[in-house]
Every structure is written in structure tokens, then in C-alpha cells.
Motif scaffolding. Structure first.
Motif, PDB file in Angstrom:
ATOM      1  N   PHE A  33       0.870  -1.184   0.000  1.00  0.00           N
ATOM      2  CA  PHE A  33       0.000   0.000   0.000  1.00  0.00           C
ATOM      3  C   PHE A  33       0.912   1.240   0.000  1.00  0.00           C
ATOM      4  O   PHE A  33       1.019   1.932   1.007  1.00  0.00           O
ATOM      5  CB  PHE A  33      -0.864   0.056   1.257  1.00  0.00           C
ATOM      6  N   GLY A  35       0.942   4.361  -1.382  1.00  0.00           N
ATOM      7  CA  GLY A  35       0.466   5.721  -1.200  1.00  0.00           C
ATOM      8  C   GLY A  35       1.552   6.718  -1.577  1.00  0.00           C
ATOM      9  O   GLY A  35       2.173   6.625  -2.641  1.00  0.00           O
ATOM     10  N   ASP A  53       0.382  -0.088  -5.513  1.00  0.00           N
ATOM     11  CA  ASP A  53      -0.864   0.540  -5.052  1.00  0.00           C
ATOM     12  C   ASP A  53      -1.956   0.236  -6.074  1.00  0.00           C
ATOM     13  O   ASP A  53      -1.662   0.053  -7.259  1.00  0.00           O
ATOM     14  CB  ASP A  53      -0.697   2.052  -4.895  1.00  0.00           C
ATOM     15  N   TRP A 159      -3.277  -5.821  -3.039  1.00  0.00           N
ATOM     16  CA  TRP A 159      -2.224  -5.856  -2.016  1.00  0.00           C
ATOM     17  C   TRP A 159      -1.836  -7.287  -1.638  1.00  0.00           C
ATOM     18  O   TRP A 159      -0.653  -7.589  -1.470  1.00  0.00           O
ATOM     19  CB  TRP A 159      -2.673  -5.090  -0.767  1.00  0.00           C
TER      20      TRP A 159
END
Length: 266
Positions: A33, A35, A53, A159
Motif C-alpha cells: 500500500f 500511497g 498501489d 495488495w
């Protein structure tokens, strides 16, 4: 040292000093993840690195920074910080743009969105600081990110599939999932996803570290993992008013284990 090129709700730049010292020895580093990828940008490079992501605009931005740096920067040559310009770009459908234009649009919107929000964005303003979109520092920030991303693999996968794909004994997975029962990121993330994460943490070959908000249901689902609690203060949108909270950092190994030889692996 590079730094995140966009603000991101729930970003970990301020928590890096608590997270990075917990990292064990590893040769493969994976962020399922990513970000704004604050930890990735701030850590020492590993031999193999993967950032992932499900946000297609975000992944496109990183790929463009990696492969088309100069063309991306040229998109901002005469760009000013403007509410009207921000609204125009927000109303522009990404599918009508080239990948480079799409990356520029996403970067500009994210830089100027209140609180680094990903969904339900509004134009952010401040009477006490410069706008986050600063053409004078942008070129160097993008260049630093370009060099940091040069040797990284950029994925756009689920993920859990990312963890399964890259799992091996010398891998370290840093998971920063959406916080439970807080503002979302435009992608559904049910409680079953945390249950899946807890199960993977107990069964994978590599090591996993998870940073998440303090919540009774979160404590229950990750109860079999080692945990470190961090007293933390956060602000939203550059506000001077800080709110107290507790960040939970879980790991599937003993945080006190020796990190002997770690420096030789980076």
C-alpha cells in the motif's frame, strides 16, 4: 535523500522515526500500500524494491517520474497556484489525457487538495504558509524521486497478490493499509481484508510490519502479532491544532531480535 512528492492522507513521514528503526535485515523490500511512499523514500535502498498501489493515477505518476521526468516537469512551466485551474483539472476526465498529462493532473490536484485527501477533494488554502505546489522546488523534488525510483519495480496489483508474488525468506513487507472506520481512499476495504492480512502475517516466509490506527477490533484481529504503541499527534491540512492518537505498529517477529548484519544487506 528523497521525500514524498505528494501529500497523502495518513502519510507516514512523521512516523518514520518510529518505524524505520524496527526494520530487520532484508534484501527485498515491498510496500503493498505505497500511497505517498514516505517510508520508501526515506529508507536506505535495498537490493530489490517493489512499491504497489491499486490507485492507477498514483502508479501512473510514479512510472512517469521514473521514465519521463523532463516531460513531466515541462507540464508545469507556466503553472500557477489557482483555485480555477485546480477546478478545471479536477473536472477533466483522466482518460482523455496522455500518461504524462494524467500524471501532471494528479500531482497538481493532490498537492493542492485539502489534507492530502484522495476522495471528496476540495481546494486547500493556508494564510500562514506557502502553497504545497511550488514550482521553484518541484524540479529538484521530482529529480530526487526519479533517482530513488530508478531501481524500483512499480506494481498496480491487489495488495494480497503483491505479498504472495514477492514472498521469500529475505523479504520485508511494510503494510500501511487504510485505517479502520476512518476516511477512505476511494477503494472499498472491508474488515475481511485485515483478517486476511493477519493470516498472511502468520504464514508468509518473509517478515511483515503493519502500521494501523488504534481500534478495539484492530487489536483483536492482530492479537497474535508483536505490537509497539506510539503516542502520536497529527494535524489535517496544515492546521496548527494537533490531535492526540495512538499508532499501532505490528510485526510477525520479535522487534527486539538482533539486526546484526543488516547494513551489509542494503
Amino acid at each position: 535523500m528523497a521525500k514524498p512528492i505528494i501529500p497523502w492522507i495518513g502519510g507516514k513521514r512523521k512516523l518514520a522515526e518510529h518505524i524505520l528503526p524496527l526494520f530487520p535485515a532484508h534484501t527485498n523490500y515491498v510496500e503493498p500500500f505505497c500511497g505517498a511512499a514516505a517510508i520508501f523514500f526515506l529508507k536506505e535502498p535495498s537490493k530489490a524494491e517493489i512499491i504497489n498501489d491499486v490507485n492507477g493515477d498514483l502508479v501512473n505518476l510514479y512510472r512517469v517520474v521514473k521514465h519521463h521526468l523532463e516531460e513531466l516537469y515541462r507540464q508545469f512551466k507556466w503553472t500557477l497556484t489557482s483555485r480555477e485551474n485546480w477546478k478545471t483539472l479536477k473536472e477533466t476526465p483522466p482518460h482523455v489525457l496522455t500518461d504524462i498529462q494524467r500524471a501532471a493532473r494528479f500531482l497538481y490536484l493532490q498537492k493542492l487538495a485539502f489534507g492530502g485527501k484522495v476522495e471528496s477533494q476540495t481546494f486547500g488554502t493556508s494564510a500562514t504558509s506557502r502553497p504545497r505546489f511550488n514550482i521553484f522546488t518541484l524540479e529538484q523534488d521530482l529529480a530526487d524521486a526519479h533517482f530513488r525510483l530508478a531501481s524500483a519495480t512499480i506494481e498496480n496489483l491487489d495488495w494480497a497478490k503483491t505479498i504472495e508474488k514477492y514472498d521469500r525468506p529475505d523479504a520485508l513487507f511494510y503494510c500501511d493499509p487504510p485505517y479502520w472506520e476512518t476516511e477512505g481512499y476511494g477503494v472499498p476495504f472491508g474488515f475481511d481484508q485485515y483478517e486476511r492480512m493477519a493470516e498472511l502475517a502468520k504464514t508468509i516466509k518473509g517478515k511483515m510490519i503493519i502500521s494501523i490506527n488504534d481500534h478495539p477490533e484492530i487489536r483483536e484481529v492482530f492479537k497474535d502479532l508483536k505490537v509497539k504503541e506510539v503516542d502520536y499527534q497529527y494535524t489535517v491540512g496544515g492546521s496548527d491544532k494537533a490531535s492526540d492518537c495512538v499508532e499501532l505498529i505490528y510485526g510477525n517477529w520479535d522487534f527486539d531480535e538482533s539486526r546484526k548484519g543488516q547494513d551489509d544487506l542494503f
